[in-house]
Design a protein around this motif. Structure first.
Motif, mmCIF file in Angstrom:
data_model
loop_
_atom_site.group_PDB
_atom_site.id
_atom_site.type_symbol
_atom_site.label_atom_id
_atom_site.label_comp_id
_atom_site.label_asym_id
_atom_site.label_seq_id
_atom_site.Cartn_x
_atom_site.Cartn_y
_atom_site.Cartn_z
ATOM 1 N N SER A 1 0.839 -1.202 0.000
ATOM 2 C CA SER A 1 0.000 0.000 0.000
ATOM 3 C C SER A 1 0.875 1.253 0.000
ATOM 4 N N ALA A 2 1.955 1.242 0.800
ATOM 5 C CA ALA A 2 2.835 2.403 0.878
ATOM 6 C C ALA A 2 3.511 2.664 -0.474
ATOM 7 N N ALA A 3 3.987 1.579 -1.123
ATOM 8 C CA ALA A 3 4.687 1.739 -2.399
ATOM 9 C C ALA A 3 3.754 2.281 -3.468
ATOM 10 N N VAL A 4 2.536 1.726 -3.522
ATOM 11 C CA VAL A 4 1.574 2.195 -4.525
ATOM 12 C C VAL A 4 1.253 3.673 -4.303
ATOM 13 N N ALA A 5 0.990 4.046 -3.044
ATOM 14 C CA ALA A 5 0.664 5.442 -2.742
ATOM 15 C C ALA A 5 1.812 6.354 -3.132
ATOM 16 N N LEU A 6 3.026 5.957 -2.765
ATOM 17 C CA LEU A 6 4.192 6.792 -3.057
ATOM 18 C C LEU A 6 4.376 6.963 -4.560
ATOM 19 N N ALA A 7 4.237 5.875 -5.307
ATOM 20 C CA ALA A 7 4.394 5.942 -6.763
ATOM 21 C C ALA A 7 3.360 6.894 -7.368
ATOM 22 N N CYS A 8 2.087 6.728 -6.952
ATOM 23 C CA CYS A 8 1.028 7.620 -7.462
ATOM 24 C C CYS A 8 1.366 9.075 -7.142
ATOM 25 N N GLU A 9 1.818 9.309 -5.910
ATOM 26 C CA GLU A 9 2.089 10.689 -5.474
ATOM 27 C C GLU A 9 3.195 11.329 -6.299
ATOM 28 N N ILE A 10 4.267 10.547 -6.550
ATOM 29 C CA ILE A 10 5.385 11.120 -7.306
ATOM 30 C C ILE A 10 4.934 11.485 -8.715
ATOM 31 N N VAL A 11 4.168 10.597 -9.330
ATOM 32 C CA VAL A 11 3.660 10.885 -10.669
ATOM 33 C C VAL A 11 2.792 12.151 -10.645
ATOM 34 N N LEU A 12 1.890 12.225 -9.658
ATOM 35 C CA LEU A 12 0.993 13.378 -9.565
ATOM 36 C C LEU A 12 1.755 14.679 -9.322
ATOM 37 N N MET A 13 2.815 14.591 -8.495
ATOM 38 C CA MET A 13 3.585 15.789 -8.183
ATOM 39 C C MET A 13 4.292 16.329 -9.411
ATOM 40 N N ILE A 14 4.857 15.397 -10.196
ATOM 41 C CA ILE A 14 5.543 15.833 -11.415
ATOM 42 C C ILE A 14 4.528 16.435 -12.392
ATOM 43 N N TRP A 15 3.354 15.808 -12.455
ATOM 44 C CA TRP A 15 2.291 16.301 -13.332
ATOM 45 C C TRP A 15 1.847 17.709 -12.891
ATOM 46 N N ALA A 16 1.804 17.951 -11.585
ATOM 47 C CA ALA A 16 1.366 19.252 -11.063
ATOM 48 C C ALA A 16 2.479 20.300 -11.131
ATOM 49 N N GLY A 17 3.664 19.901 -11.582
ATOM 50 C CA GLY A 17 4.743 20.876 -11.735
ATOM 51 C C GLY A 17 5.529 21.134 -10.464
ATOM 52 N N VAL A 18 5.353 20.250 -9.455
ATOM 53 C CA VAL A 18 6.142 20.420 -8.231
ATOM 54 C C VAL A 18 7.160 19.298 -8.186
ATOM 55 N N GLY A 19 8.244 19.467 -8.936
ATOM 56 C CA GLY A 19 9.243 18.404 -9.050
ATOM 57 C C GLY A 19 10.293 18.494 -7.963
ATOM 58 N N ALA A 20 11.326 17.670 -8.122
ATOM 59 C CA ALA A 20 12.384 17.589 -7.120
ATOM 60 C C ALA A 20 13.096 18.929 -6.948
ATOM 61 N N ARG A 21 13.215 19.681 -8.080
ATOM 62 C CA ARG A 21 13.977 20.918 -8.017
ATOM 63 C C ARG A 21 13.286 21.926 -7.100
ATOM 64 N N ARG A 22 11.968 21.948 -7.184
ATOM 65 C CA ARG A 22 11.202 22.894 -6.399
ATOM 66 C C ARG A 22 11.275 22.561 -4.896
ATOM 67 N N LEU A 23 11.235 21.274 -4.601
ATOM 68 C CA LEU A 23 11.282 20.858 -3.197
ATOM 69 C C LEU A 23 12.691 21.006 -2.629
ATOM 70 N N GLY A 24 13.667 20.624 -3.488
ATOM 71 C CA GLY A 24 15.066 20.808 -3.130
ATOM 72 C C GLY A 24 15.432 20.199 -1.794
ATOM 73 N N LEU A 25 16.132 21.007 -0.986
ATOM 74 C CA LEU A 25 16.701 20.509 0.258
ATOM 75 C C LEU A 25 15.654 20.163 1.305
ATOM 76 N N ARG A 26 14.431 20.684 1.106
ATOM 77 C CA ARG A 26 13.434 20.490 2.161
ATOM 78 C C ARG A 26 13.000 19.033 2.304
ATOM 79 N N VAL A 27 13.260 18.234 1.247
ATOM 80 C CA VAL A 27 12.911 16.818 1.318
ATOM 81 C C VAL A 27 13.941 16.067 2.158
ATOM 82 N N LEU A 28 15.144 16.620 2.205
ATOM 83 C CA LEU A 28 16.276 15.914 2.792
ATOM 84 C C LEU A 28 16.030 15.419 4.227
#
Lengths: 262, 399
Positions: free
Chosen positions: A41-68
């Motif tokens: 369940s966690a893997a499926v949710a995470l995969a969906c979220e990453i796809v949705l985030m990239i689609w919404a234009g909030v990629g890794a660059r925007r999040l940057g260090l805050r994900v760390l």
């Protein structure tokens, strides 16, 4: 002046969605993922979220260090559970109380994925919230008492001033000749001075707010409408969809375990 | 109602919301609110978009914002409590003109509480003088009251146009160089340079005034020269003060600093450490490891000179504005540093405290100490400064 209320602005549509909807979505995902402790369940949710985030234009660059920090925390939690989690199945490695087994490794993977799956959307949703809009939403959509909502918003503005105060207090102590020794005592003294200053500022702010008719018996109006329409409903639906997909996948794969029961 | 302190009157994070706040509380309809917001911002001459962050406004702009917020509520009476006490001269003019414009447009009554009489003289029709414990002392037209009471008012600390405070004659001549800055760049943090390529020289027995608009880095320069912030580039050479230490004052220890450079901050409350005035004055001498008897004598002497003797047992935070200012200057003077750096020493002071501060600084200069004063106060510059450094406004960096 340092401000922590600088409006969060961006081009992506996600910035314009009502903060109350973002709050609800993060809550839906969080609750759904806490119901089970399996990795599917966690893997499926995470995969969906990453796809949705990239689609919404909030990629890794925007999040940057805050994900760390989240990434680090999840890895630390994962390693701890791999070493000390409930052992089952074949044991790969043992030292003192640490036992790395099939069971603990599965649990560790699930934990890392779960922390990321809950924290990432929450991070994205809150990074795109402007505190002023959130206050509008809490007051108008959820109808929380305006006294608390606006009081908190006004107080948040003061928090920026406290950062400046703290720096000045620090420099002032060096200028007075007392900054060489007794770090702990100096810190305590400085904290007390900041408390005194902040109470004074707070009461001045309260006077200024009352002078503008705040806290009266008149029914308050809101200068800006906090809208709750299709985009908001859509975001919550996406959240519900991801949660449902995650749970369904786990049930189908046979890994679903309600609240950790085998 | 508009109060003294610009910072504590801003309520919300966006200019438009802040003006609208009062109307919202009064239950005004949405369309009407925004009409009033535009009208009020226009009336006070604050030309920024409604979603402009309030944190970026200057002191004078914040006071005009507070005024706009009050105007939008359509009051019959405007009550202003020293609304210009914390502003530079341009800020004072802007706020006064804004109030004037408002009175021209609408039939409101204005009540203003002020000790700088000149600012409002053209706008008011009636002056009432109050005295502690005695109630109303004078009441009448401005010209009448000032003619009759002017001298007495001036003596009690009110700024009256025809009775300016007396200024001592400066006697000292500049001596050896204490501090020299070459191509100095300043800022609060790395990468945030506010000013650069500064050439500054401070000589014993001389006074340097640092002036310039809000945000031009005056206070930052003061902190850098005082060894509290590191220079971002260039050199700061304080060999004239070092007495065996490194020439860069930022490397000195806190206790080495107190006997060499005294810094007086803009807000006295930031510098107070002790529970009584006596203890507060003793902090510096204690750091220098003087004996108890020496400390007692020095504290008594300085308290006497700065009229603090009756307050020695009081808590520093409970003093009046003028007393706090005198105390914060005293805490820096007591360790007899050859260089004194003061940030806005005369801000919001009555004419009596003003004259006292000028006298104290003049004595200090005549005794061979150097003074760097960061100030907006033109009269203070005229009275004391040997040279003036005007910092230019920083070009605003937009992200």
């Amino acid at each position: 002046m340092t401000s922590i209320l600088t409006p969060a602005r961006g081009e992506q549509p996600i910035f314009r969605v009502n903060p109350v909807a973002k709050l609800t979505t993060a809550l839906v995902l969080g609750v759904a993922l806490l119901l089970s402790l399996d990795w599917v369940s966690a893997a499926v949710a995470l995969a969906c979220e990453i796809v949705l985030m990239i689609w919404a234009g909030v990629g890794a660059r925007r999040l940057g260090l805050r994900v760390l920090p989240i990434l680090l925390a999840s890895l630390v939690a994962g390693v701890t559970i791999a070493l000390y989690g409930r052992p089952s199945g074949a044991t790969h490695f043992a030292f003192l109380f640490a036992r790395v087994s099939d069971g603990s490794l599965t649990l560790a993977t699930a934990t890392v994925l779960r922390i990321l799956a809950i924290a990432l959307p929450a991070l994205v949703l809150f990074l795109t919230v402007d505190p002023t809009d959130l206050a509008d939403g809490l007051g108008q959509v959820l109808h929380l008492p305006s006294r608390f909502v606006l009081g908190a918003l006004a107080a948040l503005r003061l928090a920026g001033l406290f950062l400046d105060d703290w720096r000045s207090l620090e420099l002032a102590r060096r200028a007075r000749g007392t900054a060489d020794r007794g770090r702990l005592r100096r810190f305590a003294g400085q904290a007390f001075a900041l408390l005194v200053l902040s109470i004074r500022r707070g009461s001045k702010l309260a006077t200024a707010m009352e002078a503008r008719g705040f806290g009266g018996s008149t029914r308050r109006t809101w200068a800006r409408e906090s809208r709750f329409g299709w985009p908001e409903a859509f975001l919550i639906l996406i959240g519900l969809g991801v949660a449902a997909a995650a749970i369904a996948a786990a049930v189908l794969a046979g890994t679903w375990s309600f609240l950790g029961r085998p | 109602m508009v109060l003294q302190d610009p910072d504590s009157q801003v309520i919300l994070a966006r200019v438009g919301d802040d003006v609208a706040f009062g109307c919202e509380n009064l239950g005004v309809a949405r369309d009407e609110i925004w009409r009033r917001v535009r009208e009020s911002l226009d009336a006070v001459g604050l030309d920024v978009p409604p979603d402009y962050p309030t944190a970026r406004l200057s002191g004078g702009q914040k006071q005009r914002l507070a005024l706009a917020g009050v105007l939008a509520m359509r009051p019959g009476l405007l009550l202003l409590d020293e609304p210009t006490a914390n502003l530079d001269s341009k800020g004072v003019d802007d706020v006064r003109d804004a109030v004037g414009r408002v009175l021209d447009r609408r039939d409101s009554t204005l009540v203003v509480i002020e000790h700088r009489v000149e600012t409002w003289l053209d706008l008011v029709d009636r002056v009432i003088v109050l005295k502690a414990g005695a109630g109303v002392v004078a009441d009448g037209s401005p010209s009448e009251v000032l003619a009759r009471e002017g001298k007495r008012l001036a003596a009690s600390g009110v700024w009256v146009p025809r009775y300016p405070p007396t200024v001592p004659v400066r006697k000292s001549t500049p001596g050896s160089t204490l501090l020299h800055a070459h191509e100095l760049a300043i800022g609060r943090a790395r990468g945030a340079t506010i000013q650069h390529e500064l050439e500054i020289e401070v000589a014993a027995g001389s006074a340097l005034a640092v002036t310039g608009p809000n945000g031009s880095g005056k206070s930052t320069l003061g902190l850098t020269l005082g060894g509290l912030l590191a220079p971002l580039a260039g050199t700061l050479d304080a060999s004239g003060l070092a007495r065996g230490l490194s020439p860069d004052p930022y490397r000195w220890k806190s206790r080495e600093l107190v006997s060499r450079i005294g810094s007086v901050f803009q807000d006295p409350e930031h510098q107070f450490l002790a529970a009584t005035v006596r203890e507060e004055l003793a902090v510096g001498p204690r750091v220098l490891k003087l004996t108890r008897a020496e400390i007692a004598t020095q504290v008594e002497d300085l308290a006497e000179r700065l009229r603090l003797t009756t307050l020695l047992a009081a808590n520093p935070f409970t003093l009046s504005g003028g007393e706090k200012r005198r105390l914060s200057v005293a805490t820096a003077l007591i360790t007899r540093p050859p260089l004194l750096i003061v940030d806005e020493p005369t801000f919001g002071q009555d004419s009596r405290t003003w004259a006292e501060l000028v006298r104290i600084f003049a004595e200090l200069l005549d005794a061979g100490s150097a003074l760097v004063a960061i100030t907006h106060d033109a009269a203070f510059v005229t009275a004391l400064a040997d040279s003036e450094l005007v910092l230019a406004a920083r070009a605003e960096v937009r992200q």
